[in-house]
Scaffold this active site. Sequence first.
Site, short mmCIF file in Angstrom:
data_model
loop_
_atom_site.label_atom_id
_atom_site.label_comp_id
_atom_site.label_asym_id
_atom_site.label_seq_id
_atom_site.Cartn_x
_atom_site.Cartn_y
_atom_site.Cartn_z
CG HIS A 54 14.01 0.25 -0.61
ND1 HIS A 54 12.71 0.63 -0.43
CD2 HIS A 54 14.00 -1.11 -0.59
CE1 HIS A 54 11.95 -0.43 -0.28
NE2 HIS A 54 12.70 -1.50 -0.39
P1 TYD Z 1 8.78 1.98 2.98
O1 TYD Z 1 9.99 1.11 3.15
O2 TYD Z 1 9.01 3.45 2.88
O3 TYD Z 1 7.92 1.52 1.74
P2 TYD Z 1 8.47 1.07 0.29
O4 TYD Z 1 8.67 -0.43 0.37
O5 TYD Z 1 7.45 1.45 -0.71
O6 TYD Z 1 9.79 1.78 0.09
O7 TYD Z 1 7.82 1.67 4.22
C1 TYD Z 1 6.79 2.56 4.60
C2 TYD Z 1 6.67 2.53 6.12
O8 TYD Z 1 6.28 1.25 6.57
C3 TYD Z 1 7.97 2.90 6.81
O9 TYD Z 1 7.66 3.78 7.88
C4 TYD Z 1 8.46 1.59 7.39
C5 TYD Z 1 7.17 0.80 7.58
N1 TYD Z 1 7.36 -0.63 7.44
C6 TYD Z 1 7.32 -1.43 8.59
O10 TYD Z 1 7.19 -0.94 9.72
N2 TYD Z 1 7.45 -2.78 8.45
C7 TYD Z 1 7.61 -3.36 7.23
O11 TYD Z 1 7.71 -4.61 7.15
C8 TYD Z 1 7.67 -2.52 6.05
C9 TYD Z 1 7.87 -3.12 4.69
C10 TYD Z 1 7.53 -1.17 6.22
#
Ligand code: TYD
Length: 139
Positions: A54
């Site tokens: 992303h």
């Molecule tokens: P995600 O953005 O999918 O992980 P990556 O950075 O590997 O793409 O995040 C996984 C889950 O964690 C998603 O449900 C959102 C949650 N999340 C939060 O609630 N707060 C945060 O600060 C972050 C980074 C993720």
Amino acid sequence: MKGSSVDDCKIVDIRKFSDSRGYLSVIEGGLDIPFEIKRIYYLYLVPEAARGAHAHKQLQQLMVATSGSLHVTLDDGQNKKTFVLDKPWKGLLVVPGLWRTLEHFSGGAVCMVLASEKYDADDYIRDYKTFLEYKGLCD
Ligand code: TYD
């Protein structure tokens, strides 16, 4: 930061203090890194598949492998750069507007991320074509 490039990102040294008791590293927002720290999260027990995939519109980050190692690939739509994080006293400063992929976590690796903003789902671009459009690189 629609115009940001992978060349705007760099590995920085994190201050460290060592003595006979071992090492201590410290990061102060606005002093050691160019933003105040509003949030910290960390990735661990990551299996084979990559994480990330992303981009952020505003968020600035410092990524640190506090344990083990991993690869971070940054992509500005025209160029890609892969950084290896493998030392707790090295951090990768990531500017907004870049597609990122985190992969090849070693066993026991922990990737700590210091972030300039609180969590905001609207700051994410999770579709690569939308990312290229955002960068003005799509017809
Ligand atoms: P995600 O953005 O999918 O992980 P990556 O950075 O590997 O793409 O995040 C996984 C889950 O964690 C998603 O449900 C959102 C949650 N999340 C939060 O609630 N707060 C945060 O600060 C972050 C980074 C993720």
